[in-house]
Design a protein around this motif. Structure first.
Motif, mmCIF file in Angstrom:
data_model
loop_
_atom_site.group_PDB
_atom_site.id
_atom_site.type_symbol
_atom_site.label_atom_id
_atom_site.label_comp_id
_atom_site.label_asym_id
_atom_site.label_seq_id
_atom_site.Cartn_x
_atom_site.Cartn_y
_atom_site.Cartn_z
ATOM 1 N N GLN A 134 137.953 20.779 34.409
ATOM 2 C CA GLN A 134 137.620 21.578 33.240
ATOM 3 C C GLN A 134 137.071 22.926 33.687
ATOM 4 O OE1 GLN A 134 133.428 19.106 32.604
ATOM 5 N NE2 GLN A 134 134.723 19.489 30.886
ATOM 6 N N THR A 135 137.058 23.856 32.770
ATOM 7 C CA THR A 135 136.598 25.211 33.076
ATOM 8 C C THR A 135 135.089 25.323 32.859
ATOM 9 O OG1 THR A 135 138.723 26.125 32.388
ATOM 10 C CG2 THR A 135 136.865 27.651 32.506
ATOM 11 N N VAL A 136 134.398 25.809 33.888
ATOM 12 C CA VAL A 136 132.958 26.034 33.785
ATOM 13 C C VAL A 136 132.651 27.455 34.252
ATOM 14 C CG1 VAL A 136 132.342 23.622 34.108
ATOM 15 C CG2 VAL A 136 132.534 25.104 36.092
ATOM 16 N N PHE A 137 131.625 28.054 33.668
ATOM 17 C CA PHE A 137 131.164 29.376 34.069
ATOM 18 C C PHE A 137 129.744 29.225 34.608
ATOM 19 C CE2 PHE A 137 134.542 30.258 31.170
ATOM 20 C CZ PHE A 137 135.076 31.482 31.555
ATOM 21 N N LYS A 138 129.585 29.504 35.882
ATOM 22 C CA LYS A 138 128.266 29.394 36.515
ATOM 23 C C LYS A 138 127.868 30.726 37.140
ATOM 24 C CE LYS A 138 128.123 24.427 37.524
ATOM 25 N NZ LYS A 138 126.893 24.202 36.726
ATOM 26 N N GLY A 139 126.590 31.024 37.061
ATOM 27 C CA GLY A 139 126.095 32.243 37.686
ATOM 28 C C GLY A 139 126.280 32.190 39.193
ATOM 29 N N ILE A 140 126.786 33.276 39.785
ATOM 30 C CA ILE A 140 127.038 33.264 41.221
ATOM 31 C C ILE A 140 125.747 33.319 42.029
ATOM 32 C CG2 ILE A 140 129.316 34.300 40.930
ATOM 33 C CD1 ILE A 140 128.108 36.955 41.842
ATOM 34 N N HIS A 141 124.627 33.715 41.386
ATOM 35 C CA HIS A 141 123.346 33.760 42.088
ATOM 36 C C HIS A 141 122.442 32.591 41.727
ATOM 37 C CE1 HIS A 141 124.667 38.062 41.938
ATOM 38 N NE2 HIS A 141 124.394 37.943 43.232
ATOM 39 N N THR A 142 122.441 32.217 40.443
ATOM 40 C CA THR A 142 121.511 31.176 39.985
ATOM 41 C C THR A 142 122.163 29.798 39.897
ATOM 42 O OG1 THR A 142 122.036 31.535 37.646
ATOM 43 C CG2 THR A 142 120.294 32.915 38.617
ATOM 44 N N GLY A 143 123.492 29.759 39.728
ATOM 45 C CA GLY A 143 124.166 28.482 39.548
ATOM 46 C C GLY A 143 124.025 27.906 38.160
ATOM 47 N N ASN A 144 123.404 28.653 37.244
ATOM 48 C CA ASN A 144 123.196 28.159 35.883
ATOM 49 C C ASN A 144 124.476 28.279 35.060
ATOM 50 O OD1 ASN A 144 120.504 27.625 36.388
ATOM 51 N ND2 ASN A 144 119.823 29.646 35.717
ATOM 52 N N ASP A 145 124.632 27.355 34.085
ATOM 53 C CA ASP A 145 125.767 27.420 33.172
ATOM 54 C C ASP A 145 125.574 28.544 32.161
ATOM 55 O OD1 ASP A 145 127.342 25.254 34.101
ATOM 56 O OD2 ASP A 145 125.943 23.848 33.183
ATOM 57 N N LEU A 146 126.695 29.188 31.812
ATOM 58 C CA LEU A 146 126.673 30.213 30.775
ATOM 59 C C LEU A 146 126.742 29.556 29.405
ATOM 60 C CD1 LEU A 146 126.949 33.256 29.932
ATOM 61 C CD2 LEU A 146 129.432 32.882 30.014
ATOM 62 N N LEU A 147 125.887 30.009 28.475
ATOM 63 C CA LEU A 147 125.926 29.558 27.088
ATOM 64 C C LEU A 147 126.470 30.690 26.226
ATOM 65 C CD1 LEU A 147 122.580 27.587 26.586
ATOM 66 C CD2 LEU A 147 124.896 26.663 26.434
#
Length: 318
Positions: A134-147
């Motif tokens: 599945q497609t996920v968007f994560k911050g390249i610095h924090t690793g957090n998911d985008l909402l």
């Protein structure tokens, strides 16, 4: 533990018997077990027979339905290994999305798609028999998911991108080799061996035991089914032989090219390129051999094209 009755192969059933609304409960059971949620099919949106052009026939969609949430579900059976298969399922998913949103509609009408590919071929390398993407968007610095904020029924609510983007399931039937421990394992056992536990309580498989017995087929259905099995056996034998010969030829050509260049790097690249060319050549020859066998058995060019990926023109000159 297992009964003596033989059950119809799923790849055959999904093309014919399971298109009948009375048999939707079998598909619902399989999809519900795989997705981990109850699925109720509302309708079959299109069938393999009403494609618009040859590209659509090649990008075959066997079952396309909706679940109770209105999400589109694609179930596809793939018998043979094909190049660019990932691109193929991506194309099919995008097509499903665009076909069900009309010009002028807002983008909130875009439906989430689940693409389920049941692979009866050795596709990819891995130590599991079901893969999920599945497609996920994560911050390249924090690793957090985008909402992302989305408007639902007049209310702004946050969503993860994976709640909108398609999800993919690759079910590798040939890679399954274990004793069933859960409902998904029981489904995998049936997909690979056509065997079902007599006391199964797995959704869908109870209905398979009632509706998909080989002995309950008519004589005409049995002949068509036997021909289908024979074609698969011939095809697999031809493909295995072509793959081995193609690898050997490609390896030798690559080795010769690498030695001629006189560099270690050239040697390695030559081997890899030769192997790829050999496999591609072997695959093309195998498909031509399978198509010729099908023609000799009286199959029409359109069915052969859907099965092998060859064009009508290529089939007619065999």
């Amino acid at each position: 533990m297992y009964g003596d009755n033989l059950y119809i192969r799923f790849d055959w059933a999904i093309k014919s018997i399971l298109r009948d609304k009375a048999n939707f409960d079998i598909l619902e059971g399989f999809i519900s077990v795989l997705l981990g949620e109850e699925v109720k099919i509302e309708e079959i949106l299109e069938s393999e027979s009403n494609q618009d052009n040859e590209r659509d026939k090649f990008n075959r969609v066997d079952i396309k339905a909706k679940n109770s949430k209105g999400h589109i579900i694609i179930v596809e059976v793939q018998l043979t290994r094909q190049l660019y298969y990932l691109e193929r399922i991506l194309f099919g998913t995008c097509k499903a999305i665009t076909e069900h949103i009309h010009i002028g509609d807002k983008y909130d009408q875009v439906k989430k798609v689940y693409s389920i590919s049941i692979l009866y071929c050795d596709y990819g390398q891995g130590d599991d028999y079901v893969y999920h993407g599945q497609t996920v968007f994560k911050g390249i610095h924090t690793g957090n998911d985008l909402l992302v904020n989305i408007k639902e029924e007049g209310v702004i609510v946050p969503h993860l991108p994976r709640e909108v983007f398609p999800e993919y399931y690759l079910v590798r039937v040939n890679a399954y080799d274990k004793i069933p421990e859960n409902p998904l394992d029981e489904w995998m056992t049936y997909l690979k061996t056509e065997k079902i536990k007599e006391d199964t309580r797995t959704p869908g498989l109870q209905q398979v035991r009632e509706k998909l017995r080989v002995l309950s087929m008519t004589e005409k259905e049995r002949r068509a089914y036997d021909e289908h099995i024979d074609n698969i056996m011939v095809q697999n034998d031809v493909l295995d032989t072509a793959r081995e010969e193609g690898w050997a030829e490609g390896h030798e050509e690559g080795l010769a090219q690498g030695l001629a260049e006189g560099l270690a790097q050239g040697l390695e690249e030559g081997r890899e390129e030769g192997r790829a060319e050999g496999l591609a050549k072997g695959h093309a020859e195998a498909m031509a051999a399978v198509a010729l066998s099908m023609r000799q058995q009286g199959m029409n060019p359109e069915d052969i094209s859907r099965f092998t990926g060859l064009s009508i023109e290529e089939i007619r000159v065999l």
